[in-house]
Write a protein that holds these residues in place. Structure first.
Motif, mmCIF file in Angstrom:
data_model
loop_
_atom_site.group_PDB
_atom_site.id
_atom_site.type_symbol
_atom_site.label_atom_id
_atom_site.label_comp_id
_atom_site.label_asym_id
_atom_site.label_seq_id
_atom_site.Cartn_x
_atom_site.Cartn_y
_atom_site.Cartn_z
ATOM 1 N N ILE A 251 33.762 35.112 45.759
ATOM 2 C CA ILE A 251 35.250 35.072 45.346
ATOM 3 C C ILE A 251 36.216 34.190 45.937
ATOM 4 O O ILE A 251 37.422 34.341 46.049
ATOM 5 C CB ILE A 251 35.739 36.479 45.294
ATOM 6 C CG1 ILE A 251 35.838 37.018 46.719
ATOM 7 C CG2 ILE A 251 34.817 37.522 44.507
ATOM 8 C CD1 ILE A 251 36.583 38.425 46.770
ATOM 9 N N GLU A 268 42.413 29.767 45.875
ATOM 10 C CA GLU A 268 42.606 30.252 44.392
ATOM 11 C C GLU A 268 42.176 29.523 43.287
ATOM 12 O O GLU A 268 41.577 28.217 43.696
ATOM 13 C CB GLU A 268 44.338 30.182 44.167
ATOM 14 C CG GLU A 268 45.092 30.643 45.245
ATOM 15 C CD GLU A 268 45.746 29.401 46.390
ATOM 16 O OE1 GLU A 268 46.368 29.994 47.458
ATOM 17 O OE2 GLU A 268 44.944 28.454 46.286
ATOM 18 N N GLY A 269 41.915 29.839 42.172
ATOM 19 C CA GLY A 269 41.381 29.434 41.026
ATOM 20 C C GLY A 269 42.091 28.234 40.413
ATOM 21 O O GLY A 269 41.706 27.500 39.514
ATOM 22 N N SER A 293 50.799 35.487 43.147
ATOM 23 C CA SER A 293 50.235 35.529 41.812
ATOM 24 C C SER A 293 48.868 34.725 41.771
ATOM 25 O O SER A 293 48.111 34.943 40.990
ATOM 26 C CB SER A 293 51.226 35.057 40.709
ATOM 27 O OG SER A 293 51.570 33.843 40.652
ATOM 28 N N ASP A 296 45.933 36.483 42.774
ATOM 29 C CA ASP A 296 45.577 37.926 42.098
ATOM 30 C C ASP A 296 44.220 38.047 41.844
ATOM 31 O O ASP A 296 43.798 39.390 42.373
ATOM 32 C CB ASP A 296 46.280 38.034 40.895
ATOM 33 C CG ASP A 296 47.948 38.416 41.230
ATOM 34 O OD1 ASP A 296 48.186 38.513 42.124
ATOM 35 O OD2 ASP A 296 48.633 38.258 39.962
ATOM 36 N N TRP A 297 43.578 37.023 41.587
ATOM 37 C CA TRP A 297 42.196 37.475 40.978
ATOM 38 C C TRP A 297 41.227 37.559 42.263
ATOM 39 O O TRP A 297 40.522 38.506 42.440
ATOM 40 C CB TRP A 297 41.548 36.359 40.290
ATOM 41 C CG TRP A 297 40.201 36.714 39.883
ATOM 42 C CD1 TRP A 297 39.442 37.312 38.810
ATOM 43 C CD2 TRP A 297 38.865 36.166 40.532
ATOM 44 N NE1 TRP A 297 38.232 37.066 38.762
ATOM 45 C CE2 TRP A 297 37.714 36.429 39.981
ATOM 46 C CE3 TRP A 297 38.806 35.272 41.723
ATOM 47 C CZ2 TRP A 297 36.499 36.248 40.258
ATOM 48 C CZ3 TRP A 297 37.490 35.068 42.309
ATOM 49 C CH2 TRP A 297 36.414 35.418 41.477
ATOM 50 N N ASN A 298 41.466 36.660 43.359
ATOM 51 C CA ASN A 298 40.697 36.820 44.572
ATOM 52 C C ASN A 298 40.978 38.069 45.248
ATOM 53 O O ASN A 298 40.185 38.780 45.713
ATOM 54 C CB ASN A 298 40.918 35.812 45.330
ATOM 55 C CG ASN A 298 41.171 34.363 44.789
ATOM 56 O OD1 ASN A 298 42.042 33.903 43.899
ATOM 57 N ND2 ASN A 298 40.437 33.391 45.096
ATOM 58 N N GLU A 300 42.244 40.949 43.809
ATOM 59 C CA GLU A 300 41.457 42.361 43.265
ATOM 60 C C GLU A 300 40.066 42.327 43.560
ATOM 61 O O GLU A 300 39.543 43.430 43.632
ATOM 62 C CB GLU A 300 41.845 41.969 41.708
ATOM 63 C CG GLU A 300 43.060 42.275 41.298
ATOM 64 C CD GLU A 300 43.367 41.888 39.838
ATOM 65 O OE1 GLU A 300 42.377 41.406 39.352
ATOM 66 O OE2 GLU A 300 44.415 41.814 39.491
ATOM 67 N N ARG A 301 39.372 41.255 43.667
ATOM 68 C CA ARG A 301 37.783 41.377 43.909
ATOM 69 C C ARG A 301 37.508 41.568 45.258
ATOM 70 O O ARG A 301 36.989 42.186 45.597
ATOM 71 C CB ARG A 301 37.237 39.992 43.556
ATOM 72 C CG ARG A 301 37.315 39.661 41.965
ATOM 73 C CD ARG A 301 36.713 40.604 41.016
ATOM 74 N NE ARG A 301 35.232 40.917 41.676
ATOM 75 C CZ ARG A 301 34.161 39.999 41.339
ATOM 76 N NH1 ARG A 301 34.344 39.033 40.546
ATOM 77 N NH2 ARG A 301 32.806 40.204 41.902
#
Length: 802
Positions: A251, A268-269, A293, A296-298, A300-301
């Motif tokens: 992640i 980040e992505g 923001s 966010d994905w990183n 949350e995982r």
């Protein structure tokens, strides 16, 4: 401020201070560091300071190990605490592929004595109680993990350098660097000019600006990077020990304990570049506006794996710029376009690598040699093509995929194409699947229909069997390869032969002949594995690894006499083709105006011939496949005509297109070492099995004294057949004998004719024992292996001479 110095180091971050310290430690006391503001301005002050040693390639692991172990020593020497925390490190595996990736990493790092072991999810949670064991299937533990305080570590290297007599001038921005005719430099500052023998650009975020002062453009671009520090987390506050360094590559996250909370960072992505055109002159101890923001994905995982993060308060957010090269690795060493100008730039994980980088650059300045194979980090690995859009595209890709696992043979498409081959359309229509090397496109293999791509696997990818088919075609009939990517140099003039005789260790061929000629460092290690063809008296074509093009140019330029020799880099102007296999001679004879029988054009012949109506095509009788073969070099605009003619002539003789992977597989059957995997500055000719190519009797040449001193072999090259079953051997695997690690694989693959897994590598001299029961560690399992003292295919070499 002093007016003279042996070395001026520009930049006062961890890298610059480390270079200064290692120069002074080696006895070069007349050295000075110039810092535009305060030490640690730029990226050093806001770095996370995380440390780990499990990584690839080998140079990264070696220098990160050196860095890790240097921090306690620098504390003692400087009297300055560095905030060193030895916590160990834990890398989490959420998937089976991640386990396989870490098994390969574990095996590769055995070469350096970096030991690690796998933990069950429950064992991982016992060492790091904030982890949820249900979210992983395993974890890899390393003892040598931890972190340092960035500012304190930088100041410690600076203090130790001062104690040794080095000077540091703060608030002294460099305004110009001007070369003198003798190769020395005038470094102009607001406080005066320093005349220096050598300049080191260690300017971090300002490396591009400092480079432009010297007339060079470095392929670098800064990227924003976030991490945050939480408030106290009760689960951590209750622990009686410090948490290990945590890496969660799947992640793109890392974490470590900070006080009684966590420092949490993410790749980040979505990459955000900063200041693309140039770093502001007044930028210093500032941060960039944060945008959580993007994380966010990183985040949350990460909460799934570390539930305590869900309720943790945020104490501070760091968003700072980091300077990246196109492959995220440092740019080190003497710049090939300048004399006595050294780069120490793009060191992304500065505290992991900075101390090691400082030692390498200092050794390079003092000894004229870095002491190890650093080509993966050499500034010469990028040419002028690696600028602008390419650097932006590559830094974006590698940042966004920073922590993703890499696969064997993986090709990255970002920023391509740069230099397509003149027959690119024909190759693509035939199913060519392309690779990339030093800006050049080349076909790796040919699929059964156009538009296919590689699958990514640690076992046998989709190209495994097609490449084997290409190899069998080469052995049984003939293969045609696009062969333009090699480094190609014309060496001409009345002094050409004598000059080549001095800089190369082999015997310089007579007119109409070619030879394999190693090039050595003064210390007697390999600097190149070159083919030299004499086309006429005083006229030579020198060929070598494409990735080494500018490294070769740098070495040639440093040794050129004032007159009598001209060296021209023809790498971008000459295209190439390679025809190989038992039908190669009859196919070429149809399109070439020459008698190619073994009497008139035997093995290792060289000539300028007319081929398909194109005059002055350089034709060399040689093949890395071990078959009868011919390399052809022609102007780029002539390649399509010759390509079409050869294909037409071979239509009834079983000719097929072949890619570079079949070349690399067939050469394994012959135990031919390749530059990069088996041959590099890590080895001597004796260790690499190249002594037969040295002409020790010819008199003085670079490296001869070191070879004649007969240093003991540290390792010995070896070839193995491996019982790997449905898996594959790629390189990096440890070799065992009687349960002890005694060597490592440098490259592996499938022998298309003999039908077995083949590995080349190195073992300890005493462990080179034909008939012994070896094992090679393949994806965490030890597989039976047999040492092959002779090539598994055509050991007498009769086919390539036929």
């Amino acid at each position: 401020m002093q007016k003279q110095a042996r070395v001026v180091v520009i930049g006062g971050g961890i890298v610059g201070c480390s270079v200064l310290y290692h120069l002074a430690r080696a006895g070069w006391r007349d050295v000075v560091l110039l810092e535009r503001q305060e030490l640690t301005s730029g990226s050093s002050w806001h770095a996370a300071g995380s440390l780990f040693t499990l990584t690839r390639p080998n140079i990264a692991a070696a220098l990160q190990l050196h860095s890790f172990r240097s921090y306690r020593e620098i504390e003692r020497e400087s009297g300055q605490p560095v905030g060193f925390h030895l916590t160990g490190g834990i890398s989490l595996c959420r998937s089976e592929d991640e386990v396989l990736s870490h098994q390969m990493l574990q095996s590769a790092c055995r070469r350096l004595g970096i030991e690690s072991h796998f933990l069950s999810p429950e064992e991982a949670a016992s060492r790091c109680p904030i982890l949820d064991p249900g979210r992983m299937i395993a974890a890899l533990w390393e003892e040598e993990g931890g972190h340092v305080d960035p500012a304190s570590a930088t100041q410690a290297f600076a203090a130790a350098a001062r104690k040794l007599g080095a000077a540091i001038e703060r608030h002294t921005p460099v305004r110009a660097t001007r070369p003198r005719a003798d190769g020395s430099w005038d470094v102009v500052t607001d406080r005066g000019t320093i005349h220096a023998e050598h300049v080191v650009n260690a300017a971090g975020l300002w490396a591009r600006e400092v480079g432009r002062m010297a007339g060079i453009s470095l392929p670098l671009m800064p990227v924003e990077h976030h991490y945050l520090v939480t408030e106290t987390i009760p689960e951590i506050a209750r622990l009686g020990f410090e948490l290990p360094q945590i890496n969660d590559n799947e992640i793109g996250c890392y974490a470590r304990q900070e006080g009684q909370g966590l420092l949490f960072g993410a790749y980040e992505g979505r990459c955000t570049h900063w200041s693309k055109e140039g770093t502001p002159a007044d930028f210093g101890h500032e941060l960039l506006p944060d945008d959580l923001s993007r994380m966010d994905w990183n985040f949350e995982r990460a909460v799934e794996m570390m539930p305590c993060l869900a309720t943790a308060g945020i104490r501070r957010v760091i968003n700072g710029p980091m300077m990246f090269s196109p492959d995220l690795s440092p740019l080190l060493g003497p710049h090939p376009a300048l004399r006595n100008y050294f780069c120490a730039n793009g060191v992304m994980t500065g505290f992991n690598q900075g101390p090691g980088v400082g030692k390498v650059v200092a050794d390079w300045i003092i000894e004229g040699d870095p002491g190890m194979d650093v080509m993966a980090w050499d500034v010469a690995r990028f040419g002028d093509w690696a600028q602008g859009a390419f650097t932006e595209a590559r830094t974006r890709y590698f940042y966004e995929h920073r922590c993703e696992r890499g696969y064997p043979g993986q090709e990255i498409e970002a920023g391509r194409p740069i230099f397509p081959t003149p027959v690119q359309d024909r190759l693509a229509a035939a199913g060519g699947v392309f690779g990339f090397s030093f800006g050049n496109e080349h076909p790796n293999w040919f699929a059964d229909r156009p538009g296919q791509r590689d699958t990514l696997s640690y076992r046998q990818p989709n190209w495994w069997h097609p490449v084997a088919d290409e190899g069998r075609r080469i052995r049984e009939a003939a293969g045609l390869m696009e062969f333009s990517a090699l480094a190609k140099f014309a060496v001409e003039g009345p002094g050409a032969e004598a000059w080549l005789d001095r800089i190369l260790a082999g015997r310089i061929p007579a007119a109409g002949r070619m030879a394999l000629c190693p090039m050595l460092t003064p210390q007697g290690r390999l600097a190149g594995d070159l083919s030299v063809a004499c086309l006429a008296p005083g006229r030579y074509l020198v060929l070598g690894s494409d990735a080494m093009q500018l490294a070769f140019q740098r070495r040639f330029d440093s040794a050129l006499p004032a007159e009598g020799v001209r060296v021209s880099n023809l790498s971008a102007t000459l295209a190439g083709l390679h025809l190989c296999g038992p039908e190669a001679r009859s196919i070429l004879a149809e399109v070439a105006l020459a008698d190619l029988d073994n009497w008139h054009f035997p093995f290792l012949s060289a000539a300028s011939l007319t081929v398909a109506g194109v005059p002055d095509v350089v034709v060399l009788r040689v093949s890395f496949t071990g078959e009868c073969g011919y390399e052809l070099y022609m102007p780029r605009d002539s390649q399509p005509r010759i390509f079409d003619a050869i294909l037409g002539a071979g239509r009834t003789r079983g000719l097929g297109l072949a890619g570079s992977r079949s070349l690399m597989m067939t050469r394994l059957e012959k135990s031919f070492p390749a530059w990069g995997p088996e041959l590099s500055a890590d080895y001597t000719p004796r260790e690499a099995g190249l002594m037969r190519h040295l002409a020790l009797e010819k008199g003085d040449f670079t490296g001869r004294d070191a070879v004649m001193s007969d240093p003991p072999m540290r390792e010995r090259i070896a070839t193995f057949s491996v019982d790997a079953g449905a898996d594959a051997v790629w390189g990096g695997e440890a070799v065992f004998l009687d349960g002890e690690a005694v060597g490592y694989v440098t490259s592996g693959g499938w022998g298309p004719f003999v039908g077995e897994h083949i590995a080349m590598g190195y073992v300890l001299p005493d462990a080179w024992q034909p008939g012994a029961a070896y094992e090679v560690e393949v994806l965490g399992r030890r597989r039976a292996a047999a040492l092959r003292p002779r090539p598994v295919y055509d050991p007498e070499g009769t086919r390539m001479r036929a």
